[in-house]
Design an enzyme around this catalytic site. Structure first.
Site, PDB file in Angstrom:
ATOM      1  N   LEU A 190      94.646  77.687  67.588  1.00  0.00           N
ATOM      2  CA  LEU A 190      94.864  76.308  67.010  1.00  0.00           C
ATOM      3  C   LEU A 190      94.035  75.122  67.721  1.00  0.00           C
ATOM      4  CD1 LEU A 190      98.772  76.021  66.467  1.00  0.00           C
ATOM      5  CD2 LEU A 190      96.856  76.963  64.955  1.00  0.00           C
ATOM      6  N   LEU A 233      90.485  73.366  68.866  1.00  0.00           N
ATOM      7  CA  LEU A 233      88.912  73.276  68.348  1.00  0.00           C
ATOM      8  C   LEU A 233      88.035  73.837  69.450  1.00  0.00           C
ATOM      9  CD1 LEU A 233      87.255  71.972  66.475  1.00  0.00           C
ATOM     10  CD2 LEU A 233      87.021  69.848  67.998  1.00  0.00           C
ATOM     11  N   ILE A 234      87.208  74.836  69.028  1.00  0.00           N
ATOM     12  CA  ILE A 234      86.275  75.779  69.717  1.00  0.00           C
ATOM     13  C   ILE A 234      85.311  74.860  70.445  1.00  0.00           C
ATOM     14  CG2 ILE A 234      84.951  77.524  69.936  1.00  0.00           C
ATOM     15  CD1 ILE A 234      87.999  78.255  69.498  1.00  0.00           C
ATOM     16  N   ASN A 265      86.696  82.764  61.788  1.00  0.00           N
ATOM     17  CA  ASN A 265      88.231  82.249  61.922  1.00  0.00           C
ATOM     18  C   ASN A 265      88.585  82.638  60.277  1.00  0.00           C
ATOM     19  OD1 ASN A 265      90.521  80.737  62.327  1.00  0.00           O
ATOM     20  ND2 ASN A 265      89.629  79.061  61.237  1.00  0.00           N
ATOM     21  N   HIS A 294      91.598  81.038  57.545  1.00  0.00           N
ATOM     22  CA  HIS A 294      92.282  79.808  57.329  1.00  0.00           C
ATOM     23  C   HIS A 294      93.048  80.149  56.076  1.00  0.00           C
ATOM     24  CE1 HIS A 294      93.102  75.432  57.501  1.00  0.00           C
ATOM     25  NE2 HIS A 294      93.119  75.591  56.185  1.00  0.00           N
ATOM     26  N   ASP A 334      87.300  73.860  60.596  1.00  0.00           N
ATOM     27  CA  ASP A 334      87.409  74.494  59.337  1.00  0.00           C
ATOM     28  C   ASP A 334      86.037  74.264  58.715  1.00  0.00           C
ATOM     29  OD1 ASP A 334      89.765  75.703  59.702  1.00  0.00           O
ATOM     30  OD2 ASP A 334      90.726  73.947  59.128  1.00  0.00           O
TER      31      ASP A 334
END
Length: 189
Positions: free
Chosen positions: A87, A89-90, A102, A104, A145
């Protein structure tokens, strides 16, 4: 072509991670190297240990403020990072150094971004009267995303579906497609 190594990042129960472990268990070209979590009590860690996968737990400072994770993943010769219900942010240092994918639980670009995960997504889909939902598998960049799309699959949302029913349909798509898409990305098929 040597063995390809995957590191999975997960924050929660790890059902997608376990599905990936199972899918690649007999694959001699792919090794699930490790599972990483930002939560020491994430059930994903237990699932990984059951499969003999090494686990790592880290905190926000280590993730965002150091290169420790990048350095460890490099030493372990990881080829691909897979986010399976992760969850945070990278950070740029990971995005710059690794290919990251990822999954989603919606048809991006709808229902993406910060706070849009799990049941939050399914509740929004039902509340907005959507006729379909699904999964989006995408590369990861520095924004939630917004990375380049790899694959999408959809399922119908019926007028009387509850968020839980939508979640079940979406989970089925995740289990069916995510490992196959990871394999294609990893092996260049």
């Amino acid at each position: 072509m040597g063995i390809k190594r995957i590191a999975i990042f997960a924050s929660g129960s790890g059902t997608n991670a376990e599905n990936i472990f199972t899918y690649f268990a007999e694959n001699e070209q792919v090794d699930i190297d490790s599972l990483w979590s930002n939560k020491a009590d994430a059930f994903a860690l237990e699932r990984a240990r059951k499969f003999g996968v090494e686990t790592f737990v880290f905190n926000r400072d280590k993730f965002y403020g150091t290169d420790d994770i990048v350095d460890t993943l490099r030493k372990r010769k990881v080829d691909l990072i897979v986010l399976a219900g992760f969850l945070w942010l990278i950070p740029e240092n990971l995005v710059r150094n690794f290919t990251i994918v990822n999954i989603h639980p919606a048809l991006l670009p709808k229902y993406g971004g910060k706070g849009m995960y799990g049941m939050n997504v399914h509740k929004a889909v039902v509340a907005n009267g959507e006729k379909e939902s699904g999964i989006s598998i995408h590369y990861v960049n520095e924004s939630y995303d917004e990375g380049k799309m790899i694959f999408q699959a959809s399922c119908p949302v019926l007028p009387d579906d509850t968020p839980d029913e939508v979640a079940q349909k979406v989970h089925q798509l995740e289990y069916e497609h995510f490992p196959k898409v990871i394999e294609k990305v990893l092996l260049g098929q």
